[in-house]
Design an enzyme around this catalytic site. Structure first.
Site, PDB file in Angstrom:
ATOM      1  N   ASP A  23       0.818  -1.222   0.000  1.00  0.00           N
ATOM      2  CA  ASP A  23       0.000   0.000   0.000  1.00  0.00           C
ATOM      3  C   ASP A  23       0.849   1.270   0.000  1.00  0.00           C
ATOM      4  OD1 ASP A  23      -2.435   1.311  -0.008  1.00  0.00           O
ATOM      5  OD2 ASP A  23      -2.593   1.377   2.171  1.00  0.00           O
ATOM      6  N   ASN A  65     -11.160  -2.563  -5.402  1.00  0.00           N
ATOM      7  CA  ASN A  65     -10.384  -1.592  -6.199  1.00  0.00           C
ATOM      8  C   ASN A  65     -11.063  -1.206  -7.522  1.00  0.00           C
ATOM      9  OD1 ASN A  65      -7.164  -2.841  -5.028  1.00  0.00           O
ATOM     10  ND2 ASN A  65      -8.259  -1.008  -4.381  1.00  0.00           N
TER      11      ASN A  65
HETATM   12  C1  IPE Z   1      -5.577  -2.657  -0.299  1.00  0.00           C
HETATM   13  O1  IPE Z   1      -5.233  -1.328  -0.374  1.00  0.00           O
HETATM   14  C2  IPE Z   1      -5.544  -3.296  -1.654  1.00  0.00           C
HETATM   15  C3  IPE Z   1      -4.227  -3.486  -2.248  1.00  0.00           C
HETATM   16  C4  IPE Z   1      -3.082  -3.134  -1.738  1.00  0.00           C
HETATM   17  C5  IPE Z   1      -4.248  -4.149  -3.521  1.00  0.00           C
HETATM   18  P1  IPE Z   1      -6.314  -0.170  -0.576  1.00  0.00           P
HETATM   19  O2  IPE Z   1      -5.525   1.087  -0.702  1.00  0.00           O
HETATM   20  O3  IPE Z   1      -7.225  -0.506  -1.681  1.00  0.00           O
HETATM   21  O4  IPE Z   1      -7.131  -0.212   0.776  1.00  0.00           O
HETATM   22  P2  IPE Z   1      -7.911   0.937   1.548  1.00  0.00           P
HETATM   23  O5  IPE Z   1      -8.855   1.590   0.580  1.00  0.00           O
HETATM   24  O6  IPE Z   1      -6.876   1.894   2.050  1.00  0.00           O
HETATM   25  O7  IPE Z   1      -8.602   0.241   2.672  1.00  0.00           O
HETATM   26  C1  IPE Z   2      -1.625   0.139  -3.380  1.00  0.00           C
HETATM   27  O1  IPE Z   2      -1.368   1.505  -3.406  1.00  0.00           O
HETATM   28  C2  IPE Z   2      -1.780  -0.462  -4.747  1.00  0.00           C
HETATM   29  C3  IPE Z   2      -3.136  -0.908  -5.082  1.00  0.00           C
HETATM   30  C4  IPE Z   2      -4.188  -0.802  -4.317  1.00  0.00           C
HETATM   31  C5  IPE Z   2      -3.297  -1.500  -6.385  1.00  0.00           C
HETATM   32  P1  IPE Z   2      -2.568   2.540  -3.469  1.00  0.00           P
HETATM   33  O2  IPE Z   2      -2.918   2.750  -4.899  1.00  0.00           O
HETATM   34  O3  IPE Z   2      -3.668   2.115  -2.594  1.00  0.00           O
HETATM   35  O4  IPE Z   2      -1.873   3.846  -2.903  1.00  0.00           O
HETATM   36  P2  IPE Z   2      -2.483   4.833  -1.815  1.00  0.00           P
HETATM   37  O5  IPE Z   2      -2.854   3.993  -0.643  1.00  0.00           O
HETATM   38  O6  IPE Z   2      -3.660   5.506  -2.435  1.00  0.00           O
HETATM   39  O7  IPE Z   2      -1.361   5.771  -1.511  1.00  0.00           O
HETATM   40 MG    MG Z   3      -4.077   2.373  -0.643  1.00  0.00          MG
END
Ligand code: IPE
Ligand code: IPE
Ligand code: MG
Length: 261
Positions: free
Chosen positions: A32, A80
């Site tokens: 993340d 997502n």
């Molecule tokens: C979890 O991260 C999903 C992945 C890393 C693929 P998200 O960024 O989607 O989760 P939330 O929205 O912060 O809970």
């Molecule tokens: C995790 O990074 C990757 C996926 C969820 C695919 P994020 O895209 O959630 O990045 P932040 O959390 O918005 O910074």
């Molecule tokens: Mg994220």
């Protein structure tokens, strides 16, 4: 084919020596912080995803060096799809591309790639690439990398329940015999051990629907670092923290301290 040792970390550091019983057998990684990493640099979110590819490879290298047998990487959740069309399209294309680009390297390290996640909605090209990876690495045993793509813990549990109900209706199993052990056999990767260490980067402290069943007794390790800045040293630090934890699984030992005289 004998597996090659992964390239060393640029610092030259090697994995800390931790007794095998304190090395997690299954590490779940919530990769993340990509979007924030990019935005902090004045870049669009997708640049953060691109920068995260190196981090994943390095963490797998670090897992191999430390003797961690299973790593589950959360690449795309069932939630997502809520993101902008541009980001979803990018992530789908990118996911297939990363797998294609890194397959030979992962193969040479003896990594077995598996996919956990739901089929509906997921791009056909991504499913095809995941299946190529699964097929071509099926004989590898140094480390298993579970790519969790279109994965959701609740979806996995609900799908398992639906299959169990269908099997019961078809007379294949008796409803009264469904217990935790039989239920677990209906999950996506039933042969893998439970998650020992649940690692999330970016400072967020939540599951976000990742491996809910398998993480029932996982040790949670939260790192305040954005995914593109992660490397194997971060994994090793997390494992050192994990190794200090007292895992009780609900049990208890009476250890009354002697009164000071
Ligand atoms: C979890 O991260 C999903 C992945 C890393 C693929 P998200 O960024 O989607 O989760 P939330 O929205 O912060 O809970
Ligand atoms: C995790 O990074 C990757 C996926 C969820 C695919 P994020 O895209 O959630 O990045 P932040 O959390 O918005 O910074
Ligand atoms: Mg994220």
């Amino acid at each position: 084919m004998t597996a090659q040792t992964p390239y060393p970390h640029p610092s030259g550091q090697s994995a800390p020596s931790i007794p095998q019983k304190f090395v997690p057998r299954h590490v779940a990684v919530v990769m993340d912080g990509n979007g924030r990493w990019a935005n902090e640099r004045g870049l669009p979110r997708n640049e953060g995803h691109k920068a995260g590819e190196r981090a994943l490879l390095d963490v797998v290298a670090g897992a191999i060096e430390m003797g961690i047998p299973v790593v589950s990487a959360y690449a795309f959740s069932t939630e997502n799809w809520k993101r902008s069309l541009d980001e979803v399209n990018f992530l789908m294309t990118f996911c297939g591309d990363v797998l294609e680009r890194q397959l030979e390297t992962l193969k040479s390290w003896g990594v077995r790639i598996r996919w956990a996640g739901r089929r509906p909605k997921l791009w056909k090209s991504v499913i095809r690439q995941l299946e190529v990876c699964e097929r071509e690495t099926a004989g590898n045993s140094v480390c298993t990398l579970v790519m969790c793509v279109n994965y959701g813990g609740r979806a996995e549990i609900a799908d398992a329940a639906a299959t169990i109900a269908a099997d019961a209706a078809a007379g294949k199993i008796k409803p009264g015999q469904v217990n935790e052990k039989t239920f677990a056999r209906y999950l996506d990767e039933p042969d893998l051990p439970d998650v020992d260490m649940f690692l999330r980067t970016s400072g967020e402290q939540r599951f976000s629907n990742f491996l809910l069943w398998q993480s029932a007794y996982a040790e949670m390790v939260f790192m305040n670092i954005l995914w593109p800045d992660v490397d194997r040293l971060v994994l090793w630090d997390a494992v050192e923290e994990y190794a200090q934890r007292d895992r009780r699984y609900g049990g208890a030992i009476d250890s009354v301290s002697k009164p000071k005289v």
